[in-house]
Each structure stands twice: as structure tokens, then as C-alpha cells.
Design a protein around this motif. Structure first.
Motif, short mmCIF file in Angstrom:
data_model
loop_
_atom_site.label_atom_id
_atom_site.label_comp_id
_atom_site.label_asym_id
_atom_site.label_seq_id
_atom_site.Cartn_x
_atom_site.Cartn_y
_atom_site.Cartn_z
N LEU A 4 0.85 -1.17 0.06
CA LEU A 4 -0.09 0.05 -0.14
C LEU A 4 0.85 1.10 -0.01
CD1 LEU A 4 -2.75 -1.23 2.43
CD2 LEU A 4 -3.11 -0.54 0.04
N LEU A 5 1.76 1.18 0.76
CA LEU A 5 2.91 2.41 0.94
C LEU A 5 3.38 2.55 -0.29
CD1 LEU A 5 4.01 4.96 2.56
CD2 LEU A 5 5.47 3.21 3.45
N ASP A 6 4.06 1.58 -0.96
CA ASP A 6 4.82 1.81 -2.16
C ASP A 6 3.96 2.27 -3.23
OD1 ASP A 6 7.08 0.99 -0.75
OD2 ASP A 6 6.96 -0.97 -1.62
N GLY A 7 2.53 1.42 -3.35
CA GLY A 7 1.80 2.12 -4.44
C GLY A 7 1.34 3.37 -4.65
N ALA A 8 1.06 3.82 -3.22
CA ALA A 8 0.48 5.53 -3.13
C ALA A 8 1.96 6.09 -3.54
CB ALA A 8 0.35 5.62 -1.58
N ARG A 9 3.09 5.85 -3.26
CA ARG A 9 4.20 6.64 -3.37
C ARG A 9 4.33 6.75 -5.12
NH1 ARG A 9 8.35 4.09 1.20
NH2 ARG A 9 7.69 5.96 2.49
N VAL A 10 4.23 5.55 -5.92
CA VAL A 10 4.22 5.49 -7.22
C VAL A 10 3.08 6.47 -7.82
CG1 VAL A 10 3.65 3.99 -9.12
CG2 VAL A 10 5.37 3.21 -7.17
N SER A 55 3.95 1.38 11.85
CA SER A 55 4.64 2.46 11.18
C SER A 55 4.57 2.62 9.66
CB SER A 55 6.29 2.01 11.44
OG SER A 55 6.99 3.02 10.94
N LEU A 56 4.20 1.43 8.96
CA LEU A 56 3.98 1.56 7.57
C LEU A 56 2.64 2.27 7.46
CD1 LEU A 56 5.41 -1.97 6.53
CD2 LEU A 56 6.38 0.28 5.94
N GLN A 57 1.59 1.89 8.17
CA GLN A 57 0.20 2.56 8.06
C GLN A 57 0.28 3.88 8.35
OE1 GLN A 57 -1.93 -0.23 10.71
NE2 GLN A 57 -2.51 -1.48 9.25
N ARG A 58 1.21 4.38 9.37
CA ARG A 58 1.28 5.78 9.49
C ARG A 58 1.75 6.56 8.43
NH1 ARG A 58 2.41 3.95 14.54
NH2 ARG A 58 4.52 4.17 14.47
N LEU A 110 1.02 10.11 3.58
CA LEU A 110 0.99 10.59 2.24
C LEU A 110 -0.42 11.21 1.90
CD1 LEU A 110 2.73 7.38 0.40
CD2 LEU A 110 3.74 9.46 0.94
N TRP A 111 -1.41 10.64 2.43
CA TRP A 111 -2.83 11.11 2.08
C TRP A 111 -2.93 12.38 2.72
CZ3 TRP A 111 -7.56 8.75 0.07
CH2 TRP A 111 -7.24 7.45 -0.62
N VAL A 112 -2.54 12.77 4.12
CA VAL A 112 -2.55 13.94 4.55
C VAL A 112 -1.79 15.13 3.62
CG1 VAL A 112 -1.99 15.16 6.60
CG2 VAL A 112 -2.98 13.00 6.76
N ASP A 113 -0.56 14.76 3.12
CA ASP A 113 0.17 15.58 2.41
C ASP A 113 -0.55 16.00 1.21
OD1 ASP A 113 2.31 15.57 4.29
OD2 ASP A 113 3.41 14.31 2.98
#
Length: 193
Positions: A68-74, A124-127, A132-135
Motif C-alpha cells: 500500500l505504501l509503495d503503491g501510493a508513492r508510485v 509504522s508503515l500504516q502511519r 501521504l494522504w494527509v500531504d
């Protein structure tokens, strides 16, 4: 090389079957023998791939949190416009929720079954994912309080992550409905008071 690929495929197959069983019966309601039976192998054969059921759960939940984190960054990196980034994030999380409902159910119910170290890693990964969403929400809605943006994002995750409990009859329609609702909820949640 073929042996390595087979081992990775088998590990993936075990993770998918475990997610399905854990979602249905809970982590504590599934034995290694149950998992083996689901896969058509003996329960102890699972130990060739995982140290135990706890290790399997840990890999399952850390893997999905990383994906999820990596996909959001992409998705954020692929869109220059903040509004397009937000749409991409909503689409991405909606797709996840519709294609991996078992992982949502397992995460919700069984995160507490992880050892402290792995649970802290998942959190930590979830935070970071929420961050990313908050930014992005801060760029789409300048002036929004970061805590309000965080609350809005987490509320929308709750909406989208409710799909394991939704009807799956018309997935394209459900997908479109979820996207509209998520977009509206985020806009309302980030609106200036």
C-alpha cells in the motif's frame, strides 16, 4: 532458478490461502493442519516455507502494508497535479479494497496477534501511508488542519475497507460508488470551518 520461482509461488499460494482462512475463521481459529488441508498438503509441509503460523501472519500483514505504501508513492509520483494525485490514491485504495478484502478482514481482526516488533512495523508503515494522504489533502485543500485531514483520510479508509462486508454482485458499480463517496467525504472532511 526454477526451484526458487516454485518456492516463491508456493509461498504466495500459502499466503493467499491463509488470508482466506484467517478472514473466515480468524487467526486463532485456523491451525497449520487446516491450512495444509486447504492447500492439499500436510500441515507440517507449511514449515518448509514459514517458521510457523505467526511468521505467516507477520509476512501477510507487513507485505500488504508495504505494498500500500509503495503503491501510493508510485501514484503520487506519477501525477504532477495534487487533485490528480488524490484521484489516483482513491482509485488505488478502492482497487485494493475490492480485490483483497480478506487482507482487510485479517488486518482488522488479527493485527493484535502479531508479536510487538512486527505490529510496530505494520503500524509504522500504516502511519506513513496515512501521512501521504494527509500531504496530498493539504495540497488539494490548502489551509486544512493536518489532524482534520488525517481524520478525513482515516474515515475514508473505513468506508473503503468496509467492502469485505458489502455485496460483490456488481463490482464496477460498487467501485464507482465508493470513489464518489470517498471523494465527497474527503472534500467535506477537509472543508474550512
Amino acid at each position: 532458478m526454477c526451484g526458487v520461482a516454485h518456492r516463491l509461488d508456493r509461498r504466495s499460494e500459502i499466503l493467499v490461502a491463509a488470508a482466506r482462512l484467517f478472514a473466515r475463521s480468524g487467526y486463532h481459529g485456523v491451525s497449520i493442519d487446516d491450512l495444509g488441508a486447504e492447500l492439499g498438503i500436510s500441515g507440517p509441509a507449511i514449515y518448509r516455507y514459514f517458521a510457523g503460523k505467526e511468521a505467516l501472519l507477520a509476512e501477510m500483514l507487513t507485505d500488504i502494508s508495504r505494498r500500500l505504501l509503495d503503491g501510493a508513492r508510485v501514484r503520487i509520483a506519477s501525477e504532477p497535479d495534487p487533485q490528480a494525485q488524490l484521484v489516483a490514491l482513491i482509485d488505488f485504495h478502492t482497487d485494493f479494497a475490492l480485490t483483497e478484502p480478506e487482507l482487510i478482514a485479517v488486518q482488522y481482526r488479527d493485527l493484535g496477534s502479531l508479536p510487538d516488533r512486527e505490529r510496530r512495523l505494520v503500524r509504522s508503515l500504516q502511519r506513513q501511508y496515512v501521512g501521504l494522504w494527509v500531504d496530498v489533502l493539504g495540497r488539494v485543500h490548502p489551509g486544512v488542519d493536518p489532524e482534520e485531514a488525517r481524520t478525513a483520510a482515516q474515515a475514508v479508509f473505513g468506508l473503503m475497507n468496509s467492502t469485505p462486508y458489502s455485496s460483490r454482485a456488481d463490482q464496477p458499480r460498487l467501485r464507482a460508488q465508493m470513489q464518489v463517496m470517498a471523494t465527497a467525504a474527503l472534500a467535506e472532511g477537509c472543508r474550512a470551518p
